[in-house]
Design an enzyme around this catalytic site. Structure first.
Site, mmCIF file in Angstrom:
data_model
loop_
_atom_site.group_PDB
_atom_site.id
_atom_site.type_symbol
_atom_site.label_atom_id
_atom_site.label_comp_id
_atom_site.label_asym_id
_atom_site.label_seq_id
_atom_site.Cartn_x
_atom_site.Cartn_y
_atom_site.Cartn_z
ATOM 1 N N GLU A 274 84.464 -8.063 -95.511
ATOM 2 C CA GLU A 274 84.616 -7.240 -96.721
ATOM 3 C C GLU A 274 84.404 -5.759 -96.430
ATOM 4 O O GLU A 274 84.653 -4.911 -97.304
ATOM 5 C CB GLU A 274 83.606 -7.694 -97.801
ATOM 6 C CG GLU A 274 83.814 -9.121 -98.316
ATOM 7 C CD GLU A 274 83.042 -10.157 -97.517
ATOM 8 O OE1 GLU A 274 82.512 -9.800 -96.435
ATOM 9 O OE2 GLU A 274 82.972 -11.318 -97.946
ATOM 10 N N ALA B 145 80.151 -12.992 -86.381
ATOM 11 C CA ALA B 145 80.311 -11.769 -87.172
ATOM 12 C C ALA B 145 80.956 -10.672 -86.336
ATOM 13 O O ALA B 145 80.773 -10.604 -85.126
ATOM 14 C CB ALA B 145 78.945 -11.297 -87.662
ATOM 15 N N GLY B 146 81.710 -9.823 -87.022
ATOM 16 C CA GLY B 146 82.250 -8.614 -86.392
ATOM 17 C C GLY B 146 82.188 -7.531 -87.443
ATOM 18 O O GLY B 146 82.941 -7.585 -88.414
ATOM 19 N N HIS B 147 81.239 -6.618 -87.321
ATOM 20 C CA HIS B 147 81.018 -5.581 -88.332
ATOM 21 C C HIS B 147 81.432 -4.228 -87.764
ATOM 22 O O HIS B 147 80.879 -3.768 -86.767
ATOM 23 C CB HIS B 147 79.545 -5.554 -88.770
ATOM 24 C CG HIS B 147 79.100 -6.832 -89.434
ATOM 25 N ND1 HIS B 147 77.815 -7.065 -89.845
ATOM 26 C CD2 HIS B 147 79.798 -7.952 -89.780
ATOM 27 C CE1 HIS B 147 77.740 -8.264 -90.407
ATOM 28 N NE2 HIS B 147 78.920 -8.820 -90.366
ATOM 29 N N THR C 5 85.297 -19.480 -84.912
ATOM 30 C CA THR C 5 85.430 -18.380 -83.947
ATOM 31 C C THR C 5 85.221 -18.891 -82.514
ATOM 32 O O THR C 5 85.319 -18.124 -81.567
ATOM 33 C CB THR C 5 84.393 -17.279 -84.244
ATOM 34 O OG1 THR C 5 83.087 -17.875 -84.176
ATOM 35 C CG2 THR C 5 84.603 -16.668 -85.622
ATOM 36 N N GLN D 277 79.191 -12.859 -92.645
ATOM 37 C CA GLN D 277 80.137 -13.758 -93.325
ATOM 38 C C GLN D 277 80.188 -13.436 -94.827
ATOM 39 O O GLN D 277 79.989 -12.286 -95.184
ATOM 40 C CB GLN D 277 79.765 -15.227 -93.072
ATOM 41 C CG GLN D 277 80.031 -15.706 -91.652
ATOM 42 C CD GLN D 277 78.942 -15.346 -90.663
ATOM 43 O OE1 GLN D 277 77.792 -15.620 -90.896
ATOM 44 N NE2 GLN D 277 79.299 -14.739 -89.545
ATOM 45 N N PRO E 138 95.165 -12.846 -86.922
ATOM 46 C CA PRO E 138 95.624 -12.222 -88.171
ATOM 47 C C PRO E 138 94.881 -12.847 -89.344
ATOM 48 O O PRO E 138 94.683 -14.053 -89.389
ATOM 49 C CB PRO E 138 97.116 -12.576 -88.242
ATOM 50 C CG PRO E 138 97.385 -13.555 -87.159
ATOM 51 C CD PRO E 138 96.226 -13.569 -86.217
ATOM 52 N N ASP F 289 91.965 2.015 -101.018
ATOM 53 C CA ASP F 289 93.112 2.781 -100.511
ATOM 54 C C ASP F 289 94.280 1.893 -100.089
ATOM 55 O O ASP F 289 95.427 2.335 -100.069
ATOM 56 C CB ASP F 289 92.670 3.667 -99.328
ATOM 57 C CG ASP F 289 91.996 2.858 -98.222
ATOM 58 O OD1 ASP F 289 90.985 2.180 -98.521
ATOM 59 O OD2 ASP F 289 92.485 2.878 -97.075
HETATM 60 P P1 GDP Z 1 82.639 -6.770 -92.084
HETATM 61 O O1 GDP Z 1 82.686 -7.972 -91.216
HETATM 62 O O2 GDP Z 1 82.362 -7.109 -93.510
HETATM 63 O O3 GDP Z 1 81.717 -5.691 -91.575
HETATM 64 O O4 GDP Z 1 84.117 -6.163 -92.061
HETATM 65 P P2 GDP Z 1 85.039 -5.944 -90.753
HETATM 66 O O5 GDP Z 1 84.500 -4.812 -89.967
HETATM 67 O O6 GDP Z 1 85.253 -7.231 -90.051
HETATM 68 O O7 GDP Z 1 86.427 -5.588 -91.432
HETATM 69 C C1 GDP Z 1 86.561 -4.518 -92.289
HETATM 70 C C2 GDP Z 1 87.631 -3.583 -91.718
HETATM 71 O O8 GDP Z 1 88.047 -2.668 -92.712
HETATM 72 C C3 GDP Z 1 87.130 -2.712 -90.582
HETATM 73 O O9 GDP Z 1 88.180 -2.493 -89.692
HETATM 74 C C4 GDP Z 1 86.713 -1.421 -91.264
HETATM 75 O O10 GDP Z 1 86.807 -0.297 -90.397
HETATM 76 C C5 GDP Z 1 87.742 -1.326 -92.345
HETATM 77 N N1 GDP Z 1 87.305 -0.697 -93.595
HETATM 78 C C6 GDP Z 1 86.118 -0.778 -94.226
HETATM 79 N N2 GDP Z 1 86.154 -0.139 -95.418
HETATM 80 C C7 GDP Z 1 87.415 0.357 -95.535
HETATM 81 C C8 GDP Z 1 88.095 1.081 -96.563
HETATM 82 O O11 GDP Z 1 87.562 1.394 -97.623
HETATM 83 N N3 GDP Z 1 89.418 1.395 -96.328
HETATM 84 C C9 GDP Z 1 90.045 1.059 -95.170
HETATM 85 N N4 GDP Z 1 91.317 1.399 -95.029
HETATM 86 N N5 GDP Z 1 89.437 0.382 -94.187
HETATM 87 C C10 GDP Z 1 88.141 0.019 -94.377
HETATM 88 P P1 IMO Z 2 81.748 -11.225 -90.749
HETATM 89 O O1 IMO Z 2 80.243 -11.119 -90.693
HETATM 90 C C1 IMO Z 2 85.250 -13.736 -91.396
HETATM 91 C C2 IMO Z 2 84.858 -17.966 -90.329
HETATM 92 C C3 IMO Z 2 85.725 -18.457 -89.187
HETATM 93 C C4 IMO Z 2 85.951 -19.891 -89.650
HETATM 94 C C5 IMO Z 2 84.610 -20.275 -90.261
HETATM 95 C C6 IMO Z 2 83.679 -21.035 -89.339
HETATM 96 O O2 IMO Z 2 82.457 -10.344 -89.793
HETATM 97 O O3 IMO Z 2 82.219 -11.107 -92.147
HETATM 98 P P2 IMO Z 2 82.199 -20.283 -87.254
HETATM 99 O O4 IMO Z 2 82.607 -19.664 -85.944
HETATM 100 O O5 IMO Z 2 81.251 -19.446 -88.044
HETATM 101 O O6 IMO Z 2 81.748 -21.696 -87.109
HETATM 102 O O7 IMO Z 2 83.591 -20.357 -88.095
HETATM 103 O O8 IMO Z 2 84.005 -19.049 -90.638
HETATM 104 N N1 IMO Z 2 84.001 -16.799 -90.009
HETATM 105 C C7 IMO Z 2 84.258 -15.554 -90.432
HETATM 106 N N2 IMO Z 2 85.320 -15.041 -91.106
HETATM 107 N N3 IMO Z 2 84.205 -12.942 -91.082
HETATM 108 C C8 IMO Z 2 83.137 -13.435 -90.430
HETATM 109 O O9 IMO Z 2 82.022 -12.718 -90.213
HETATM 110 C C9 IMO Z 2 83.140 -14.791 -90.039
HETATM 111 N N4 IMO Z 2 82.281 -15.584 -89.376
HETATM 112 C C10 IMO Z 2 82.808 -16.811 -89.387
HETATM 113 O O10 IMO Z 2 86.911 -17.736 -89.088
HETATM 114 O O11 IMO Z 2 86.917 -19.916 -90.671
HETATM 115 MG MG MG Z 3 83.963 -8.913 -89.852
#
Ligand code: GDP
Ligand code: IMO
Ligand code: MG
Length: 420
Positions: A13, A38-40, A128, A221, A301, A330
């Site tokens: 999110e 997780a990937g933040h 993952t 997550q 994707p 945006d």
């Molecule tokens: P997280 O796992 O909840 O921390 O989210 P992720 O990092 O996996 O994915 C969010 C993606 O959206 C990242 O590539 C951020 O750089 C990007 N992002 C976050 N907020 C915004 C926003 O308001 N606008 C745009 N265009 N990108 C954003």
């Molecule tokens: P962040 O913190 C999005 C999803 C995987 C799969 C399910 C189970 O970046 O929001 P797992 O490896 O946890 O056993 O996989 O959960 N999943 C996520 N999807 N963001 C994540 O983390 C996720 N962590 C796990 O894609 O559907």
């Molecule tokens: Mg993420």
């Protein structure tokens, strides 16, 4: 002021970006569940940092970051994360990074089990493949190896032997795999233990002394990946809700003052499982392209669709959310009209209550006008186009919860504080 921040959808999110912003006035940032699934992402001056285990607050000077007992830690990933941050001149040391002794360790057999189960396709979850589920399985079946076990060579030796005695025949019999050599794992993990030992501590004891400081809990997550309340079995293996922040960190003496729920202005999901508002068309492709919707951990994707208010309402209730952060507004900028799901139907009849099986229902939509204006450079709420403000008001009204911030770009400063 102590804050718990959680994802309200299926992860991704934009929690990382918001943690980086909110932690400016916090002292301690804590991960309490999940692992390197997780990937933040945090983007600063065009430099992209993706955190898998270390809290996203590490980029701000003077903060203490902690990885709680409720997490599962892959030592190789954590060591690599520390190294790559240090290479980018981000200070990471046992002074500002603390790991709970009680967190569980992801072992090579967890990763293999995760991958084999996915390959076998008996029940493909689209994980993952980081070994998260199998590590939590060992934790609750009392076979797990914790950080405290890893850093004691004798205990580690005994526990690893016990595990391999059980797991190697299982791998052979069920999956036709040769399994693991004790010595190879032991040597590799003893090296990890040496590197991680200085960071390991009794978090409860450490933070009890700091209990007057301000804490920020970084959820990973999202609500619909929660092992109990998510779209089971297409979920992760931990409790992703705000209720877990305290038990996943042991900080029961810290009272949460606010619970912030983060949601995108639309919806995405990675992996298998139901997704009522998914768009398998040009608009879905538009979200993926403009929103760069590719997994931060696996590069897959992401599936994309309209915002689902019925789903969000459930998340707000489950997490007891006190305010919302709306991200990626945006990304909607170019759309002539926007749809939002306001409820569900099953067999042509409106659902009463929240459906347990989201695969059986169809969404009911309301259509709102888009704004066809670039919002990325707007920093004041009043300057947002009226249609965007209407969209935000509709979200607040449906959820019965205020939107506190709106994010309009990936850059650190692309955020708007909404006046109350
Ligand atoms: P997280 O796992 O909840 O921390 O989210 P992720 O990092 O996996 O994915 C969010 C993606 O959206 C990242 O590539 C951020 O750089 C990007 N992002 C976050 N907020 C915004 C926003 O308001 N606008 C745009 N265009 N990108 C954003
Ligand atoms: P962040 O913190 C999005 C999803 C995987 C799969 C399910 C189970 O970046 O929001 P797992 O490896 O946890 O056993 O996989 O959960 N999943 C996520 N999807 N963001 C994540 O983390 C996720 N962590 C796990 O894609 O559907
Ligand atoms: Mg993420």
């Amino acid at each position: 002021m102590n804050t718990i921040l959680v994802g309200l959808q299926w992860g991704d999110e934009g929690k990382g970006k918001i943690i980086d912003y909110l932690c400016r006035d916090k002292d301690i940032i804590v991960r309490f569940q999940g692992g390197n699934n997780a990937g933040h992402t945090v983007v600063i001056n065009g430099n992209k940092f993706v955190f898998h285990l270390i809290p996203s607050g590490i980029l701000r000077e003077g903060k203490i970051c902690a990885i709680g007992n409720g997490t599962v830690i892959d030592p190789a990933v954590l060591i690599e994360e520390i190294k790559s941050l240090s290479a980018a001149h981000v200070d990471v040391s046992p002074e500002n990074l603390k790991i709970s002794m009680l967190a569980h360790v992801i072992m090579p057999y967890h990763r293999l089990m995760d991958a084999l189960r996915e390959k076998n396709e008996i029940r493909k979850i689209g994980t993952t493949k980081r070994g998260i589920g199998p590590c939590y399985m060992d934790k609750v079946s009392r076979f797990g190896i914790r950080i405290v076990d890893l850093i004691d060579p004798e205990i580690f030796e005994r526990k690893l032997k016990e595990n391999l005695k059980e797991k190697n025949p299982l791998f052979k019999k069920v999956y036709g795999d040769k399994g693991f050599s004790f010595h190879a794992i032991y040597e590799e993990y003893c090296k990890f233990a040496k590197q991680l030992k200085p960071y390991a501590c009794d978090l409860v004891d450490f933070f009890y002394k700091e209990k007057t400081k301000s804490f920020l809990f970084e959820g990973a997550q999202g609500a619909f990946l929660d092992v109990d309340f998510g779209t089971y079995p297409y979920v992760t293996s931990s409790t992703t809700l705000s209720t877990n922040a305290i038990s996943g960190s042991g900080l029961s003496f810290v009272k949460a003052d606010e619970i912030i729920g983060v949601t995108k202005a639309y919806t995405t999901r990675v992996g298998e499982g139901p997704f009522p508002t998914e768009l398998d068309d040009a608009t879905g492709e538009y979200f993926r392209k403009k929103g760069k919707e590719f997994g931060a951990t696996t590069g897959r994707p992401r599936r994309c669709g309209w915002l689902d208010l019925a789903l969000l309402k459930r998340s707000v209730i489950l997490n007891n959310v006190t305010s919302i952060v709306l991200t990626k507004l945006d990304i909607l900028d170019d759309l002539p009209c926007i749809q939002v799901c306001t409820g569900y139907k099953e067999k042509n009849r409106s659902c009463e209550g929240f459906p347990i099986d989201l695969a059986r229902i169809t969404p009911v939509y309301a259509t709102m006008p888009g704004w066809k204006t670039n919002t990325e450079n707007i920093r004041k709420y009043a300057q947002l186009p009226q249609e965007a403000k209407n969209y935000i008001s509709a979200i607040e009204e449906y959820l019965g919860c205020p939107v506190a911030y709106v994010s309009v770009g990936e850059m650190r400063d692309a955020i708007i504080k909404k006046d109350k």
